[in-house]
Scaffold this motif. Structure first.
Motif, mmCIF file in Angstrom:
data_model
loop_
_atom_site.group_PDB
_atom_site.id
_atom_site.type_symbol
_atom_site.label_atom_id
_atom_site.label_comp_id
_atom_site.label_asym_id
_atom_site.label_seq_id
_atom_site.Cartn_x
_atom_site.Cartn_y
_atom_site.Cartn_z
ATOM 1 N N GLY A 118 0.798 -1.184 -0.064
ATOM 2 C CA GLY A 118 -0.067 0.011 -0.014
ATOM 3 C C GLY A 118 0.914 1.140 -0.029
ATOM 4 O O GLY A 118 0.135 2.412 -0.324
ATOM 5 N N SER A 119 1.978 1.334 0.370
ATOM 6 C CA SER A 119 2.937 2.216 0.323
ATOM 7 C C SER A 119 4.338 1.613 0.517
ATOM 8 O O SER A 119 4.560 0.588 1.143
ATOM 9 C CB SER A 119 2.613 3.196 1.528
ATOM 10 O OG SER A 119 3.050 2.732 2.875
ATOM 11 N N TYR B 242 0.474 -8.057 12.280
ATOM 12 C CA TYR B 242 -0.002 -6.870 11.131
ATOM 13 C C TYR B 242 -0.468 -5.448 11.900
ATOM 14 O O TYR B 242 -0.750 -5.585 13.069
ATOM 15 C CB TYR B 242 -0.709 -7.462 10.291
ATOM 16 C CG TYR B 242 -2.063 -7.641 10.767
ATOM 17 C CD1 TYR B 242 -3.055 -6.577 10.404
ATOM 18 C CD2 TYR B 242 -2.685 -8.564 11.137
ATOM 19 C CE1 TYR B 242 -4.189 -6.947 10.997
ATOM 20 C CE2 TYR B 242 -3.990 -8.997 11.597
ATOM 21 C CZ TYR B 242 -4.892 -7.877 11.310
ATOM 22 O OH TYR B 242 -6.119 -8.000 11.820
ATOM 23 N N GLU B 243 -0.048 -4.544 11.079
ATOM 24 C CA GLU B 243 -0.655 -3.139 11.529
ATOM 25 C C GLU B 243 -1.035 -2.605 10.325
ATOM 26 O O GLU B 243 -0.434 -2.477 9.089
ATOM 27 C CB GLU B 243 0.545 -2.362 12.133
ATOM 28 C CG GLU B 243 0.067 -0.812 12.356
ATOM 29 C CD GLU B 243 1.222 -0.055 12.764
ATOM 30 O OE1 GLU B 243 0.777 0.654 14.071
ATOM 31 O OE2 GLU B 243 2.211 -0.075 12.344
ATOM 32 N N VAL B 244 -2.257 -2.080 10.350
ATOM 33 C CA VAL B 244 -2.980 -1.548 9.304
ATOM 34 C C VAL B 244 -2.994 0.017 9.714
ATOM 35 O O VAL B 244 -3.701 0.425 10.546
ATOM 36 C CB VAL B 244 -4.403 -2.001 8.862
ATOM 37 C CG1 VAL B 244 -5.098 -1.114 7.763
ATOM 38 C CG2 VAL B 244 -4.479 -3.477 8.598
ATOM 39 N N THR B 245 -2.534 0.883 8.663
ATOM 40 C CA THR B 245 -2.426 2.339 8.962
ATOM 41 C C THR B 245 -3.068 3.227 7.517
ATOM 42 O O THR B 245 -3.291 2.543 6.624
ATOM 43 C CB THR B 245 -1.215 3.003 9.338
ATOM 44 O OG1 THR B 245 -0.474 2.716 8.152
ATOM 45 C CG2 THR B 245 -0.570 2.167 10.471
ATOM 46 N N ARG C 133 -5.785 0.292 0.245
ATOM 47 C CA ARG C 133 -6.536 1.395 0.942
ATOM 48 C C ARG C 133 -7.335 0.931 2.411
ATOM 49 O O ARG C 133 -7.044 1.565 3.382
ATOM 50 C CB ARG C 133 -7.694 2.095 0.082
ATOM 51 C CG ARG C 133 -6.931 2.823 -1.100
ATOM 52 C CD ARG C 133 -8.280 3.114 -1.968
ATOM 53 N NE ARG C 133 -9.038 2.121 -2.266
ATOM 54 C CZ ARG C 133 -9.069 1.333 -3.344
ATOM 55 N NH1 ARG C 133 -7.981 1.515 -4.086
ATOM 56 N NH2 ARG C 133 -9.770 0.263 -3.444
ATOM 57 N N THR C 134 -7.827 -0.239 2.452
ATOM 58 C CA THR C 134 -8.604 -0.914 3.444
ATOM 59 C C THR C 134 -8.319 -2.249 3.406
ATOM 60 O O THR C 134 -7.755 -2.858 2.724
ATOM 61 C CB THR C 134 -10.034 -0.444 3.474
ATOM 62 O OG1 THR C 134 -10.565 -1.231 2.367
ATOM 63 C CG2 THR C 134 -10.338 0.842 3.342
ATOM 64 N N ALA C 135 -8.497 -2.797 4.775
ATOM 65 C CA ALA C 135 -8.300 -4.243 4.867
ATOM 66 C C ALA C 135 -9.656 -4.793 5.301
ATOM 67 O O ALA C 135 -10.510 -4.173 6.211
ATOM 68 C CB ALA C 135 -7.192 -4.599 6.003
ATOM 69 N N ALA C 136 -9.771 -6.102 5.080
ATOM 70 C CA ALA C 136 -11.020 -6.716 5.410
ATOM 71 C C ALA C 136 -10.739 -8.189 5.766
ATOM 72 O O ALA C 136 -9.735 -8.790 5.341
ATOM 73 C CB ALA C 136 -12.007 -7.046 4.096
ATOM 74 N N THR C 137 -11.305 -8.752 6.814
ATOM 75 C CA THR C 137 -10.773 -9.859 7.597
ATOM 76 C C THR C 137 -12.038 -10.842 7.635
ATOM 77 O O THR C 137 -13.064 -10.458 7.570
ATOM 78 C CB THR C 137 -10.237 -9.860 8.956
ATOM 79 O OG1 THR C 137 -11.120 -9.146 9.866
ATOM 80 C CG2 THR C 137 -9.075 -8.919 8.762
ATOM 81 N N ARG C 138 -11.774 -12.207 7.709
ATOM 82 C CA ARG C 138 -12.756 -12.937 7.797
ATOM 83 C C ARG C 138 -12.305 -14.142 8.274
ATOM 84 O O ARG C 138 -11.009 -14.853 8.189
ATOM 85 C CB ARG C 138 -13.387 -13.520 6.331
ATOM 86 C CG ARG C 138 -14.387 -14.612 6.187
ATOM 87 C CD ARG C 138 -14.726 -14.906 4.844
ATOM 88 N NE ARG C 138 -13.313 -15.780 4.300
ATOM 89 C CZ ARG C 138 -13.521 -16.974 4.314
ATOM 90 N NH1 ARG C 138 -14.059 -17.799 5.161
ATOM 91 N NH2 ARG C 138 -12.341 -17.565 3.750
#
Length: 578
Positions: free
Chosen positions: A9-10, A146-149, A210-215
């Motif tokens: 993502g970056s 993990y880390e989502v920013t 951009r965004t994360a989705a988990t299941r």
């Protein structure tokens, strides 16, 4: 077996990837490599066990549109390779990881449903819609943080590896202290730092830049199967041990002297001539000593036994390295025993060690199950959760500052979340308990500890009782064959009894343990170390714990009131703070 890391993502600097690599070298000493693309990167440190000449990571497909890294072992990889061959796909060599990327291309995201083993997988798919995908095995045997920013996502097998990729300064999660005292660890999905998560059992994460989705897969309890007999369980365990021990390198087995590890020792001894059992003892005479049983079990299995002794004088020097290896606080004192045992196994040049973790959670081996089954009032759930805590909830909340208690009361504390997880009823109370332990307690408290302490010494810990086929069998086994008010782990005793000596069959159950009461007695070296650590704890200066309450715990233990487990747990938490 490996350590993996990456971002999506970056962009991250090459030096950040190199720092993430270096922070996890012990878990992958044989080969280190990474690949970077536009706003993404994947890296792997390899501990080469299965076909070291092949399976080099990161993996990539023919046109470079899909890349992957992987930590773990896939035990049905040869069957997968044959399936791929039937579709015209040739996989070079005999490495288990080499089948993953072509298998993903064949089946898509559902390829993990066909994997049998333990794994954490990261995959970048640059085809229609760029995606990073992360997967955890069904019991989260292999950790992934993990880390989502706003800048995307970063991940690593260990917190230290992730710290190298993070763009911000880490802050302690204010709820972590409450989680730790309630679970004796940080539960799946949580970490010591704000914003940092860990993959839960069977979790799948997708990040699109951009965004994360988990299941997390939702499963229902299968109906009881009368075909789940001791004979079938014995055959299943023998088969799992066989396909988990096909590598050419010699094999170690952690032998406590109890049923679970003794069964594994015998099954391994029947298959191979290069198996060595390892057992840990502690200086002095302790009621928890199991060396006699371990020697009987090793002799019965026909394998040599190496006994490792932990001496009192070395304890203060061991605590710091153990805490660093754990990466995440764990209050169980026997973590120290495991740390030393894996260190000594590595010194003997072993790279694979079988352990008996998971048998009690699969088949109902703990006394707390019988106690909960016998309960007739509505408070059994709270008592059960208290049994899993470092000390009962009412007791550990007395350690909190008024401000910290108010914060938890406003937002909801860890115990409230644990009640929600335990609460969904199953067809029977036992499966309700086992499902809770299997998906939450076992991964957070036991398997994460195993993963970090073994890999700190370049050892791959293998867990036959956590294989998917064993989990499926355990879930379908009628409750009466697993645990009742008077008998625990019955079907495993019936299946494994013939594989262990008489002394093990007739002994009282006890957990793999460390004699913390003796070593933390006032006047000992460990007591002096612990009181020094807790003399002015950051836990108090940060506003979590009352300094006076911590002092009361130490004063109480000093006059021989048994506070050893609490003192140990607070010491470990204090040393775990950044």
């Amino acid at each position: 077996m490996c350590r993996i890391y990456g971002y999506f993502g970056s962009d991250r600097a090459v030096r950040a990837m190199e720092a993430a690599r270096d922070a996890q070298l012990s878990g992958g000493p044989d080969r280190q490599a990474h690949v970077r693309g536009e706003d993404w990167g994947l890296g792997c440190n390899r501990l080469a066990i299965q076909d070291p000449s092949h399976g080099r990571q990161p993996f990539a497909n023919a046109d470079g549109s899909v890349h992957a890294v992987f930590n773990g072992e896939i035990y049905n990889f040869r069957a997968i390779r044959r399936e791929l061959a039937g579709h015209g796909v040739h996989v070079e060599g005999d490495s288990d990881g080499s089948v993953l990327l072509p298998y993903y291309e064949l089946h898509g995201d559902r390829f993990v449903e066909r994997l049998e083993g333990m794994y954490a997988i990261a995959l970048v798919d640059l085809r229609s819609g760029r995606r990073l995908k992360l997967w955890s095995d069904p019991l989260a045997v292999k950790s992934l943080y993990y880390e989502v920013t706003a800048d995307g996502i970063a991940f690593a097998s260990e917190p230290g590896g992730l710290a190298a990729l993070r763009t911000g300064r880490p802050e302690v999660d204010p709820y972590a202290v409450d989680h730790y005292l309630n679970w004796q660890c940080l539960p799946p999905g949580r970490s010591l730092h704000t914003g940092v998560s860990s993959l839960r059992a069977g979790e799948h994460l997708v990040h699109d830049g951009r965004t994360a989705a988990t299941r997390v897969p939702r499963t229902t309890a299968p109906p009881p199967d009368a075909g789940c007999t001791p004979d079938r369980l014995g055959s299943l365990l023998a088969g799992e041990v066989e396909r988990m021990s096909l590598q050419s390198a010699p094999v170690a087995v952690q032998l406590s002297g109890g049923l679970d590890s003794a069964v594994l020792a015998t099954l391994l001894g029947r298959r191979r001539t290069d198996v060595t059992a390892f057992h840990v003892t502690h200086e002095g005479t302790h009621p928890s000593d199991e060396e006699t049983y371990a020697r009987d079990a090793a002799a019965h299995a026909g394998i040599p036994l190496e006994v490792v002794e932990i001496r009192e004088a070395e304890l203060p020097e061991l605590i710091g390295p153990m805490v660093a290896a754990l990466g995440s606080p764990n209050a169980t004192p026997h973590a120290l025993s495991a740390y030393v045992l894996f260190r000594e196994i590595a010194k003997r040049s072993f790279r694979v060690c079988f352990v008996g973790d998971g048998a009690d959670e699969q088949f109902g081996g703990y006394r707390r199950y019988s106690t909960a089954l016998a309960a007739t009032d509505d408070t059994w759930q709270e008592r059960y959760l208290d049994r899993l805590s470092l000390v009962p909830r009412a007791r550990y909340r007395r350690l909190y500052t008024p401000e910290y208690r108010a914060l938890l009361d406003d937002a909801g504390g860890s115990r409230e979340r644990a009640r929600e997880l335990l609460g969904p009823p199953a067809p029977a109370r036992l499966e309700q308990l086992l499902a809770f332990d299997r998906l939450h307690k076992l991964p957070g408290l036991n398997l994460r500890k195993l993963d970090h302490l073994s890999m700190a010494h370049s050892i791959e810990g293998r867990v036959p009782y956590c294989q998917p086929a064993v989990t499926d069998f355990a879930r379908r086994t009628p409750d009466a064959l697993k645990a009742t008010e008077t008998r625990r782990k019955g079907i495993l005793w019936d299946a494994g009894g013939p594989l262990v000596p008489q002394s093990v069959r007739t002994r009282q159950k006890q957990p793999f343990t460390f004699p913390v009461d003796a070593f933390l007695a006032p006047g000992t070296k460990l007591w002096e170390f612990a009181t020094d650590v807790l003399a002015g704890p950051r836990l108090s200066t940060a506003g979590f714990l009352s300094a006076a309450a911590v002092r009361e715990v130490l004063d109480a233990h000093a006059v021989r009131r048994d506070q050893a487990r609490l003192v140990w747990g607070l010491m470990i938490l204090e040393l775990s703070l950044p």
